[in-house]
Design an enzyme around this catalytic site. Structure first.
Site, short mmCIF file in Angstrom:
data_model
loop_
_atom_site.label_atom_id
_atom_site.label_comp_id
_atom_site.label_asym_id
_atom_site.label_seq_id
_atom_site.Cartn_x
_atom_site.Cartn_y
_atom_site.Cartn_z
N LYS A 67 -8.05 13.81 7.34
CA LYS A 67 -6.92 12.95 7.69
C LYS A 67 -5.91 12.92 6.55
O LYS A 67 -6.28 12.81 5.38
CB LYS A 67 -7.39 11.52 7.95
CG LYS A 67 -8.34 11.40 9.12
CD LYS A 67 -8.91 10.01 9.24
CE LYS A 67 -9.90 9.95 10.40
NZ LYS A 67 -10.65 8.71 10.41
N TYR A 127 -1.76 9.05 11.01
CA TYR A 127 -2.80 9.98 10.57
C TYR A 127 -2.48 11.35 11.14
O TYR A 127 -2.37 11.50 12.35
CB TYR A 127 -4.17 9.64 11.15
CG TYR A 127 -4.69 8.26 11.07
CD1 TYR A 127 -5.73 7.97 10.21
CD2 TYR A 127 -4.22 7.24 11.91
CE1 TYR A 127 -6.28 6.70 10.17
CE2 TYR A 127 -4.76 5.98 11.87
CZ TYR A 127 -5.79 5.71 11.00
OH TYR A 127 -6.34 4.46 10.97
#
Length: 193
Positions: A67, A127
């Site tokens: 991420k 993200y």
């Protein structure tokens, strides 16, 4: 960061009377530092009220889910937790303030746990994810687990039902669901090729 595979990214923020500008992600710079480009398979966004805690989450490796996390509105404290069995920093966590002033980002590589605490109402987090969400490969540990001893900075956080009912680190480890440090390194090495 001191946890292998976790990076704090601080962009140059250029400002003038109109406002400001920052390059939040550049593939060539990222790849030179991390060792491989970030394959973006999914982009997520969430909005959270003040004192919401989300985490601790991670996915099976391979493929895991790396991420690249930024704050688009408000402010949050982002947490990286080393859940990789065999890692020299297993069980350790680090945090970074993400806001719209410094525009920092955090990169969380495959196998590391992730969570955050919202510092303001209507905090928006983005993200960039290396793999799509797969509920059969996603796991969670209770964010207030005393063994992790994470200082979220709030005594009574707002938690989802999933996080509130999550198992402890000890239970997840006993069930064999934690990622293996060497397997994570091998998988990340394969991304360089």
């Amino acid at each position: 960061m001191s946890i292998e595979g976790a990076y704090e990214i601080t962009p140059v923020v250029l400002g003038d009377p109109r406002g400001n500008f920052a390059e939040l992600y550049k593939e060539d710079v990222f790849a030179a530092e991390i060792g491989h480009p970030l394959r973006i398979a999914q982009i997520n966004t969430s909005t959270s009220a003040r004192d919401v805690v989300r985490g601790v989450h991670w996915a099976d490796v391979p493929p895991g889910q790396a991420k690249y996390v930024t704050c688009q509105q408000g402010a949050l404290v982002d947490f990286v937790i080393d859940l990789r069995v065999g890692s020299p920093t297993f069980g350790r966590w680090e945090s970074v303030l993400l806001d719209t002033v410094e525009k920092k980002a955090v990169y969380v590589s495959e196998g590391l746990g992730h969570g955050f605490r919202s510092l303001t109402d209507d905090t928006v987090i983005h993200y960039l994810c290396s793999a799509p969400y797969n509920p059969q490969r996603e796991y969670v540990i209770h964010p207030l687990d005393p063994q992790l001893n994470i200082d979220w900075g709030v005594t009574d956080p707002v938690l989802s039902a999933r996080d509130r009912n999550a198992p402890s680190l000890a239970n997840v480890r006993a069930d064999g669901r934690l990622p293996d440090y060497k397997a994570c390194l091998e998988y990340r090495s394969s991304l360089r090729n």
